[in-house]
Write a protein that holds these residues in place. Sequence first.
Motif, PDB file in Angstrom:
ATOM      1  N   LEU A   1       0.818  -1.215   0.000  1.00  0.00           N
ATOM      2  CA  LEU A   1       0.000   0.000   0.000  1.00  0.00           C
ATOM      3  C   LEU A   1       0.852   1.266   0.000  1.00  0.00           C
ATOM      4  O   LEU A   1       0.363   2.338  -0.322  1.00  0.00           O
ATOM      5  CB  LEU A   1      -0.924   0.021   1.230  1.00  0.00           C
ATOM      6  N   GLY A   2       2.102   1.148   0.405  1.00  0.00           N
ATOM      7  CA  GLY A   2       2.974   2.317   0.466  1.00  0.00           C
ATOM      8  C   GLY A   2       3.692   2.419   1.797  1.00  0.00           C
ATOM      9  O   GLY A   2       3.452   1.654   2.732  1.00  0.00           O
ATOM     10  N   THR A   3       4.561   3.421   1.873  1.00  0.00           N
ATOM     11  CA  THR A   3       5.387   3.586   3.066  1.00  0.00           C
ATOM     12  C   THR A   3       4.576   4.048   4.272  1.00  0.00           C
ATOM     13  O   THR A   3       4.808   3.598   5.399  1.00  0.00           O
ATOM     14  CB  THR A   3       6.514   4.598   2.786  1.00  0.00           C
ATOM     15  N   LYS A   4       3.601   4.937   4.077  1.00  0.00           N
ATOM     16  CA  LYS A   4       2.831   5.448   5.215  1.00  0.00           C
ATOM     17  C   LYS A   4       2.001   4.350   5.897  1.00  0.00           C
ATOM     18  O   LYS A   4       2.033   4.237   7.133  1.00  0.00           O
ATOM     19  CB  LYS A   4       1.931   6.608   4.771  1.00  0.00           C
ATOM     20  N   PRO A   5       1.227   3.560   5.149  1.00  0.00           N
ATOM     21  CA  PRO A   5       0.508   2.463   5.820  1.00  0.00           C
ATOM     22  C   PRO A   5       1.452   1.491   6.518  1.00  0.00           C
ATOM     23  O   PRO A   5       1.138   0.990   7.601  1.00  0.00           O
ATOM     24  CB  PRO A   5      -0.244   1.784   4.676  1.00  0.00           C
ATOM     25  N   LEU A   6       2.613   1.246   5.909  1.00  0.00           N
ATOM     26  CA  LEU A   6       3.585   0.347   6.532  1.00  0.00           C
ATOM     27  C   LEU A   6       4.113   0.947   7.830  1.00  0.00           C
ATOM     28  O   LEU A   6       4.269   0.241   8.840  1.00  0.00           O
ATOM     29  CB  LEU A   6       4.730   0.079   5.564  1.00  0.00           C
ATOM     30  N   ALA A   7       4.373   2.250   7.827  1.00  0.00           N
ATOM     31  CA  ALA A   7       4.833   2.921   9.048  1.00  0.00           C
ATOM     32  C   ALA A   7       3.743   2.900  10.117  1.00  0.00           C
ATOM     33  O   ALA A   7       4.021   2.687  11.305  1.00  0.00           O
ATOM     34  CB  ALA A   7       5.240   4.353   8.732  1.00  0.00           C
ATOM     35  N   ALA A   8       2.479   3.115   9.698  1.00  0.00           N
ATOM     36  CA  ALA A   8       1.375   3.084  10.655  1.00  0.00           C
ATOM     37  C   ALA A   8       1.265   1.714  11.322  1.00  0.00           C
ATOM     38  O   ALA A   8       1.088   1.608  12.539  1.00  0.00           O
ATOM     39  CB  ALA A   8       0.065   3.433   9.959  1.00  0.00           C
ATOM     40  N   MET A   9       1.387   0.658  10.528  1.00  0.00           N
ATOM     41  CA  MET A   9       1.335  -0.686  11.095  1.00  0.00           C
ATOM     42  C   MET A   9       2.544  -0.947  11.987  1.00  0.00           C
ATOM     43  O   MET A   9       2.436  -1.660  12.987  1.00  0.00           O
ATOM     44  CB  MET A   9       1.267  -1.720   9.985  1.00  0.00           C
TER      45      MET A   9
END
Length: 365
Positions: free
Chosen positions: A20-28
């Motif tokens: 999904l991208g870097t931001k969703p990965l960071a959120a998780m």
Amino acid sequence: MGECVAFLFNLIDTYFVGQLGTKPLAAMSFTFPVVMTLGSLAMGLGVGASSVIARAIGEGDLQKVRRLTTDSLTLSLLVVALFTLLGLATIDPLFTALGADADLLPLIRSYMQIWYWGMICLVIPMVGNNAIRASGNTAIPSVIMTVAAFVNIALDPVLILGLGGFPRLELAGAAIATVISRATTLVVALWFLNNRLQMLCFNLPKLRVILESWKKILYVGLPAAGTSMVSPISIGVITGLLASYGTIAVAGFGIASRVESFSQIVLIAISASIGPFVGQNWGAKKYLRVHQALRLSFLLCLFWGVLVTVILAPTAPWLASLFNSNPELTLPGLKTRGFLVQRLGLLNLVFTKNSRDQISPSVWI
């Protein structure tokens, strides 16, 4: 097998969210230490339940086994209710304190609101599976966890990415997939405990009896939970420190943390399996077998730590690239690689100590 597949589907979750991208990965990645800390609490309750139930089985007291099994589940239900309400009320302040910025908070909220409501599907099956292991049956918990893992893996691309005509739910989809898969373990574990092993009782005892059972479970379970929480809490602290370096740093560290967790599968499997074995032998007063088992488990943990270190040290950049195509993510993976690899040696001691404490804090390897 069950522990291996369970950690595998955590990796699969991270993989699909990474698409999904870097931001969703960071959120998780921000959710990971919180989820794992509460998972450690559940594991501690399971360890406490497994210890006292295994000893009761070793003593041949079936009525005590039923009482302790039932009371361990009611204690878990109480803990779930408390932490669900507390968690839902503190999502924004907690993750803000961890370093999440305003852009990531809505993503984190979309995941954690669903996860907290589904927490019962994490805690109750974990305690229930440990009770099944305490009876000497280690195959059924593995089968239960394996089936749940494949359910999760099948649902992830459908709910996260919106395949097959389903809506694209992204992080919320990851949480829903996790809750549904864990719900299968809840139903099957309770059915097996009641219908096959007949380890549950439905009569209402005096409050004093319930509190005595809870005291026995927590006497072993709280120290086990506390030592297990050291790892995710340390990850939470480091995540907070890395947050000042930006989203990419947090996302990269999140990948590294997931890979590290998967590398601990043998340690966790030993910790889960050794408790029922030593508990039953301790209850049957076969102390020599207890000490031999603990020595062997320590040596196996040490060997596994060395082996994983040798494998992870040179492959960290390549592993990071599998989850997200952003080349900048490999840098946090490289920088945290040394820290994560060094931690494995200390974790060997932590898991072995937990195994010892499942019997009694006075038992030494």
